[in-house]
Design a protein around this motif. Structure first.
Motif, PDB file in Angstrom:
ATOM      1  N   GLY A   1       0.495  -1.349  -0.192  1.00 18.23           N
ATOM      2  CA  GLY A   1       0.514   0.130   0.041  1.00 18.23           C
ATOM      3  C   GLY A   1       0.376   1.290  -0.236  1.00 18.23           C
ATOM      4  N   MET A   2       3.192   1.003   0.326  1.00 18.85           N
ATOM      5  CA  MET A   2       3.234   1.622   0.161  1.00 18.85           C
ATOM      6  C   MET A   2       3.238   2.443  -1.359  1.00 18.85           C
ATOM      7  N   SER A   3       2.861   1.848  -2.540  1.00 20.55           N
ATOM      8  CA  SER A   3       3.118   2.057  -3.558  1.00 20.55           C
ATOM      9  C   SER A   3       1.864   2.488  -4.492  1.00 20.55           C
ATOM     10  N   ASP A   4       1.845   3.326  -5.032  1.00 18.78           N
ATOM     11  CA  ASP A   4       1.026   4.218  -5.708  1.00 18.78           C
ATOM     12  C   ASP A   4       0.506   2.815  -6.723  1.00 18.78           C
ATOM     13  N   THR A   5       1.806   2.117  -7.695  1.00 19.15           N
ATOM     14  CA  THR A   5       1.801   1.656  -8.721  1.00 19.15           C
ATOM     15  C   THR A   5       1.369  -0.073  -8.226  1.00 19.15           C
ATOM     16  N   LEU A   6       1.941  -0.380  -6.413  1.00 19.62           N
ATOM     17  CA  LEU A   6       1.333  -1.918  -6.661  1.00 19.62           C
ATOM     18  C   LEU A   6       0.378  -2.067  -5.673  1.00 19.62           C
ATOM     19  N   ARG A   7      -0.096  -0.985  -5.413  1.00 23.25           N
ATOM     20  CA  ARG A   7      -0.929  -1.081  -4.673  1.00 23.25           C
ATOM     21  C   ARG A   7      -1.922  -1.508  -5.454  1.00 23.25           C
ATOM     22  N   ARG A   8      -3.679  -2.232  -5.412  1.00 21.63           N
ATOM     23  CA  ARG A   8      -4.559  -2.352  -6.180  1.00 21.63           C
ATOM     24  C   ARG A   8      -5.325  -0.858  -6.009  1.00 21.63           C
ATOM     25  N   PRO A   9      -6.450  -1.256  -6.731  1.00 20.26           N
ATOM     26  CA  PRO A   9      -7.469   0.311  -7.141  1.00 20.26           C
ATOM     27  C   PRO A   9      -8.041   0.565  -6.422  1.00 20.26           C
ATOM     28  N   ALA A  10      -8.426  -0.838  -6.040  1.00 23.74           N
ATOM     29  CA  ALA A  10     -10.783  -0.453  -5.109  1.00 23.74           C
ATOM     30  C   ALA A  10      -9.227  -1.067  -3.553  1.00 23.74           C
ATOM     31  N   SER A  11      -9.130  -0.204  -2.281  1.00 23.96           N
ATOM     32  CA  SER A  11      -9.299  -1.338  -1.411  1.00 23.96           C
ATOM     33  C   SER A  11      -9.940  -2.218  -1.071  1.00 23.96           C
ATOM     34  N   HIS A  12     -11.446  -1.988  -0.933  1.00 20.87           N
ATOM     35  CA  HIS A  12     -12.596  -3.277  -0.725  1.00 20.87           C
ATOM     36  C   HIS A  12     -11.616  -4.857  -1.511  1.00 20.87           C
ATOM     37  N   ASP A  13     -10.904  -4.938  -1.998  1.00 22.06           N
ATOM     38  CA  ASP A  13     -10.266  -6.042  -2.236  1.00 22.06           C
ATOM     39  C   ASP A  13      -8.854  -5.914  -1.473  1.00 22.06           C
ATOM     40  N   GLU A  14      -8.512  -5.507  -0.500  1.00 22.63           N
ATOM     41  CA  GLU A  14      -7.342  -6.049  -0.149  1.00 22.63           C
ATOM     42  C   GLU A  14      -7.302  -6.688   1.185  1.00 22.63           C
ATOM     43  N   ARG A  15      -9.011  -6.316   1.797  1.00 21.67           N
ATOM     44  CA  ARG A  15      -9.470  -6.951   2.820  1.00 21.67           C
ATOM     45  C   ARG A  15      -9.002  -8.519   3.073  1.00 21.67           C
ATOM     46  N   ILE A  16      -8.629  -8.994   3.881  1.00 24.38           N
ATOM     47  CA  ILE A  16      -8.411 -10.338   4.597  1.00 24.38           C
ATOM     48  C   ILE A  16     -10.089 -11.153   4.852  1.00 24.38           C
TER      49      ILE A  16
ATOM     50  N   ARG B   1      -9.372 -14.637   3.041  1.00 25.63           N
ATOM     51  CA  ARG B   1      -9.292 -15.438   1.212  1.00 25.63           C
ATOM     52  C   ARG B   1      -8.643 -13.997   0.754  1.00 25.63           C
ATOM     53  N   TYR B   2      -8.140 -13.785   1.150  1.00 25.19           N
ATOM     54  CA  TYR B   2      -6.756 -12.701   0.293  1.00 25.19           C
ATOM     55  C   TYR B   2      -5.260 -13.413  -0.849  1.00 25.19           C
ATOM     56  N   ARG B   3      -5.523 -12.603  -1.561  1.00 27.04           N
ATOM     57  CA  ARG B   3      -3.977 -13.539  -2.695  1.00 27.04           C
ATOM     58  C   ARG B   3      -3.666 -12.215  -2.883  1.00 27.04           C
ATOM     59  N   MET B   4      -2.036 -12.730  -3.158  1.00 28.46           N
ATOM     60  CA  MET B   4      -1.876 -11.156  -3.770  1.00 28.46           C
ATOM     61  C   MET B   4      -1.588 -11.313  -5.146  1.00 28.46           C
ATOM     62  N   HIS B   5      -1.880 -10.114  -4.898  1.00 31.10           N
ATOM     63  CA  HIS B   5      -2.307  -9.760  -6.631  1.00 31.10           C
ATOM     64  C   HIS B   5      -0.934 -10.217  -7.862  1.00 31.10           C
ATOM     65  N   ILE B   6       0.181 -10.477  -7.782  1.00 31.11           N
ATOM     66  CA  ILE B   6       1.112  -9.902  -8.197  1.00 31.11           C
ATOM     67  C   ILE B   6       1.992 -11.204  -7.824  1.00 31.11           C
ATOM     68  N   SER B   7       2.606 -11.406  -9.214  1.00 33.72           N
ATOM     69  CA  SER B   7       3.752 -13.360  -8.430  1.00 33.72           C
ATOM     70  C   SER B   7       4.676 -12.355  -8.354  1.00 33.72           C
ATOM     71  N   PHE B   8       5.806 -13.076  -7.087  1.00 31.75           N
ATOM     72  CA  PHE B   8       6.678 -13.067  -6.209  1.00 31.75           C
ATOM     73  C   PHE B   8       7.552 -12.622  -7.590  1.00 31.75           C
ATOM     74  N   GLU B   9       7.869 -13.186  -8.503  1.00 32.48           N
ATOM     75  CA  GLU B   9       8.569 -13.140  -9.938  1.00 32.48           C
ATOM     76  C   GLU B   9       8.433 -11.728 -10.359  1.00 32.48           C
ATOM     77  N   GLN B  10       7.141 -11.101 -10.131  1.00 37.12           N
ATOM     78  CA  GLN B  10       7.070  -9.317 -10.934  1.00 37.12           C
ATOM     79  C   GLN B  10       7.596  -8.331  -9.364  1.00 37.12           C
ATOM     80  N   LEU B  11       7.347  -9.316  -8.201  1.00 33.71           N
ATOM     81  CA  LEU B  11       7.729  -8.195  -7.481  1.00 33.71           C
ATOM     82  C   LEU B  11       9.158  -8.058  -7.410  1.00 33.71           C
ATOM     83  N   LEU B  12       9.508  -9.130  -7.509  1.00 31.31           N
ATOM     84  CA  LEU B  12      11.187  -8.590  -7.472  1.00 31.31           C
ATOM     85  C   LEU B  12      12.250  -7.548  -8.744  1.00 31.31           C
ATOM     86  N   LYS B  13      10.876  -8.064  -8.955  1.00 39.28           N
ATOM     87  CA  LYS B  13      11.221  -6.401 -10.560  1.00 39.28           C
ATOM     88  C   LYS B  13      11.654  -5.067 -10.170  1.00 39.28           C
ATOM     89  N   GLU B  14      10.557  -5.289  -8.938  1.00 43.69           N
ATOM     90  CA  GLU B  14      10.571  -3.648  -8.658  1.00 43.69           C
ATOM     91  C   GLU B  14      10.882  -2.639  -7.915  1.00 43.69           C
TER      92      GLU B  14
END
Length: 92
Positions: free
Chosen positions: A37-52, A63-76
């Motif tokens: 959530g500290m990143s404007d580009t990585l956070r989800r646009p709809a905050s309710h999608d972050e709810r656990i 039911r929370y699932r990360m919306h990017i892969s670890f491989e993509q996260l390593l590239k950030e």
């Protein structure tokens, strides 16, 4: 201190994480959503999608699932660099 902002924008999230990192507590533990959530580009646009979960619904499942892969996260690189700077500045 003033009123809390109505929306938890990235700068608000970043300030909260930094306050926790600089606290005298032995441990700082964060939900993954708070860090992303500290990143404007990585956070989800709809905050309710972050709810656990929804505490008012007893049978609601976590039911929370990360919306990017670890491989993509390593590239950030920008996000990873910023997070590392915050952790190092707090001497953790």
């Amino acid at each position: 201190m003033g009123e809390a902002p109505f929306f938890c924008d990235a700068w608000v999230n970043r300030a909260i994480v930094n306050q926790h990192l600089h606290s005298p507590a032995m441990w700082s533990i964060f939900l993954w959503q708070d860090l992303m959530g500290m990143s404007d580009t990585l956070r989800r646009p709809a905050s309710h999608d972050e709810r656990i979960n929804v505490p008012s619904i007893p049978k609601y499942y976590w039911r929370y699932r990360m919306h990017i892969s670890f491989e993509q996260l390593l590239k950030e690189k920008e996000f990873n660099h910023e997070l590392r700077e915050h952790v190092e500045a707090s001497v953790r």
